[in-house]
Motif scaffolding. Structure first.
Motif, PDB file in Angstrom:
ATOM      1  N   VAL A   1       0.827  -1.207   0.000  1.00  0.00           N
ATOM      2  CA  VAL A   1       0.000   0.000   0.000  1.00  0.00           C
ATOM      3  C   VAL A   1       0.863   1.259   0.000  1.00  0.00           C
ATOM      4  N   THR A   2       1.874   1.296   0.857  1.00  0.00           N
ATOM      5  CA  THR A   2       2.690   2.505   1.012  1.00  0.00           C
ATOM      6  C   THR A   2       4.063   2.299   0.349  1.00  0.00           C
ATOM      7  N   ARG A   3       4.836   3.381   0.275  1.00  0.00           N
ATOM      8  CA  ARG A   3       6.204   3.278  -0.246  1.00  0.00           C
ATOM      9  C   ARG A   3       7.022   2.367   0.656  1.00  0.00           C
ATOM     10  N   GLU A   4       6.767   2.467   1.963  1.00  0.00           N
ATOM     11  CA  GLU A   4       7.491   1.620   2.915  1.00  0.00           C
ATOM     12  C   GLU A   4       7.179   0.144   2.644  1.00  0.00           C
ATOM     13  N   ASP A   5       5.913  -0.129   2.277  1.00  0.00           N
ATOM     14  CA  ASP A   5       5.532  -1.517   1.956  1.00  0.00           C
ATOM     15  C   ASP A   5       6.332  -2.031   0.756  1.00  0.00           C
ATOM     16  N   ARG A   6       6.469  -1.164  -0.244  1.00  0.00           N
ATOM     17  CA  ARG A   6       7.184  -1.594  -1.458  1.00  0.00           C
ATOM     18  C   ARG A   6       8.651  -1.880  -1.145  1.00  0.00           C
ATOM     19  N   GLU A   7       9.251  -1.017  -0.332  1.00  0.00           N
ATOM     20  CA  GLU A   7      10.660  -1.255   0.048  1.00  0.00           C
ATOM     21  C   GLU A   7      10.756  -2.485   0.944  1.00  0.00           C
ATOM     22  N   ALA A   8       9.719  -2.673   1.800  1.00  0.00           N
ATOM     23  CA  ALA A   8       9.724  -3.826   2.712  1.00  0.00           C
ATOM     24  C   ALA A   8       9.732  -5.132   1.919  1.00  0.00           C
ATOM     25  N   LEU A   9       9.046  -5.141   0.776  1.00  0.00           N
ATOM     26  CA  LEU A   9       9.029  -6.368  -0.045  1.00  0.00           C
ATOM     27  C   LEU A   9      10.435  -6.750  -0.476  1.00  0.00           C
ATOM     28  N   LYS A  10      11.249  -5.728  -0.802  1.00  0.00           N
ATOM     29  CA  LYS A  10      12.642  -6.008  -1.207  1.00  0.00           C
ATOM     30  C   LYS A  10      13.421  -6.579  -0.023  1.00  0.00           C
ATOM     31  N   LEU A  11      13.195  -5.971   1.174  1.00  0.00           N
ATOM     32  CA  LEU A  11      13.933  -6.429   2.353  1.00  0.00           C
ATOM     33  C   LEU A  11      13.565  -7.877   2.684  1.00  0.00           C
ATOM     34  N   ILE A  12      12.261  -8.190   2.545  1.00  0.00           N
ATOM     35  CA  ILE A  12      11.811  -9.561   2.843  1.00  0.00           C
ATOM     36  C   ILE A  12      12.466 -10.535   1.857  1.00  0.00           C
ATOM     37  N   SER A  13      12.532 -10.123   0.601  1.00  0.00           N
ATOM     38  CA  SER A  13      13.157 -10.978  -0.410  1.00  0.00           C
ATOM     39  C   SER A  13      14.632 -11.227  -0.040  1.00  0.00           C
ATOM     40  N   MET A  14      15.304 -10.174   0.459  1.00  0.00           N
ATOM     41  CA  MET A  14      16.708 -10.336   0.874  1.00  0.00           C
ATOM     42  C   MET A  14      16.807 -11.283   2.065  1.00  0.00           C
ATOM     43  N   LEU A  15      15.857 -11.127   2.999  1.00  0.00           N
ATOM     44  CA  LEU A  15      15.886 -11.984   4.192  1.00  0.00           C
ATOM     45  C   LEU A  15      15.708 -13.456   3.828  1.00  0.00           C
ATOM     46  N   GLN A  16      15.030 -13.696   2.727  1.00  0.00           N
ATOM     47  CA  GLN A  16      14.864 -15.083   2.279  1.00  0.00           C
ATOM     48  C   GLN A  16      16.106 -15.576   1.534  1.00  0.00           C
ATOM     49  N   MET A  17      16.775 -14.644   0.852  1.00  0.00           N
ATOM     50  CA  MET A  17      17.923 -15.060   0.029  1.00  0.00           C
ATOM     51  C   MET A  17      19.203 -15.261   0.840  1.00  0.00           C
TER      52      MET A  17
END
Ligand code: SF4
Length: 348
Positions: free
Chosen positions: A112-128
């Motif tokens: 929903v927010t810009r923070e959400d969009r950046e959070a998606l990248k961080l989550i992807s990193m946390l998985q990688m």
């Protein structure tokens, strides 16, 4: 007196103005006007183009031709049409297909927010990160951090362990020709992987701080993550309600991981129509040289110098440039050459 050396080696207005002969004054006036069109007095390109940070690919474009990159900002429609060319869209599709090979389970999460969009990248990193620690290959790994005082962001195409255990950073480049590119065409590619290494290394060493990301991307650390995103983080076993919690968690995971600096840089060239691998190239990493180059490019962004176009040795770049017909730099370069040749003839 005016010499090719003055233009080719120093390439600056100051240099030109001290070398001027009276009959070259109109030409120099046009050079100044061209510079004025691409740079506003008292405003650096960072200010003029409303930028707080840069992407690694932006610097790579700059290494191809600064004028072309600057035109991309002042003539965005032309740039948009260039980005829609078949070679560019085919390259993007190949990248996506390769990414899906290692991430077959695509989950849709509403941001929903810009923070959400950046959070998606961080989550992807946390998985990688754990996948990489376990020796698996990962693709599209985001990197960010401060280099030479500027915040940069980028996405590494591929990270994996070689058979001998080295951590390899590889970048896929697609080509319409079924052959490896010549060295002048790969300069930007080498810059790109070198910068990715600097950013990745600083992330795992713990040099990237929370405020770097928050300040440069203007993100609210206390922004509560969207409900869809919170549900997603819980399914992954993460406890984070605000953006700051997620970011802090990632920074700790990166620093405490068993990942070390990148050992090898590699460029992989693939043929667009057949999808077959053309070949690979190893890239030497010379940190001091790379940092000097980055500082040189940043001098333009900080308004310390005007943008530079390509010189006659690389005029072939102009033939594939969408701004070829209207480029002042190219026109002035032809005039400069003509004048220099005329003068040489007269002096003979
Ligand atoms: Fe650069 Fe040549 Fe294009 Fe001008 S025509 S922007 S100098 S590549």
């Amino acid at each position: 007196s005016l010499s090719a050396y003055a233009f080719d080696q120093q390439q600056s207005i100051v240099c030109v103005s001290v070398c001027v002969r009276p009959n070259l004054a109109p030409l120099l006036e046009r050079v100044k006007n061209r510079s004025a069109a691409l740079s506003v007095p008292n405003q650096s390109p960072m200010e003029r183009f409303l930028k707080r940070h840069l992407s690694v690919t932006q610097l790579c474009e700059q290494s191809w031709c600064e004028i072309k990159m600057a035109y991309g900002f002042v003539k965005p429609k032309v740039r948009m049409l260039e980005m829609q060319k078949t070679e560019v869209t085919t390259g993007a599709s190949i990248h996506l297909a390769r990414e899906l090979e290692v991430k077959p389970d695509v989950v849709t999460v509403a941001a929903v927010t810009r923070e959400d969009r950046e959070a998606l990248k961080l989550i992807s990193m946390l998985q990688m990160v754990p996948a990489l620690e376990a020796g698996q290959l990962v693709r599209e790994f985001p990197v960010f951090g401060v280099l030479e005082g500027m915040f940069f962001m980028g996405v590494v195409d591929k990270l994996y362990r070689s058979d001998s255990g080295e951590l390899v950073l590889s970048e896929l480049k697609t080509r319409s020709h079924n052959s490896l590119p010549r060295p002048p065409r790969t300069r930007g590619h080498s810059l790109q992987v070198g910068m990715y290494k600097l950013l990745f290394d600083s992330m795992v060493k713990g040099s990237v701080k929370r405020d770097h990301l928050l300040h440069n991307l203007q993100l609210d650390p206390n922004q509560v993550l969207g409900s869809d995103l919170q549900t997603h983080t819980r399914t992954l076993g993460l406890q984070a309600v605000t953006f700051r919690e997620l970011l802090d968690h990632l920074l700790v995971v990166l620093t405490c991981s068993n990942l070390c600096a990148i050992d090898k840089l590699r460029l992989e060239y693939s043929h667009q129509s057949s999808g077959k691998l053309i070949g690979t190239r190893e890239v030497a990493f010379e940190e001091a040289q790379l940092r000097t180059k980055i500082r040189g490019y940043l001098a333009y962004w900080r308004g310390e110098r005007v943008p530079q176009g390509v010189e006659v040795e690389e005029a072939w770049k102009c033939r594939m440039c969408p701004y070829e017909e209207t480029c002042d730099w190219r026109r002035d370069r032809s005039h400069r050459l003509m004048m220099v040749n005329k003068r040489a003839k007269l002096e003979c």
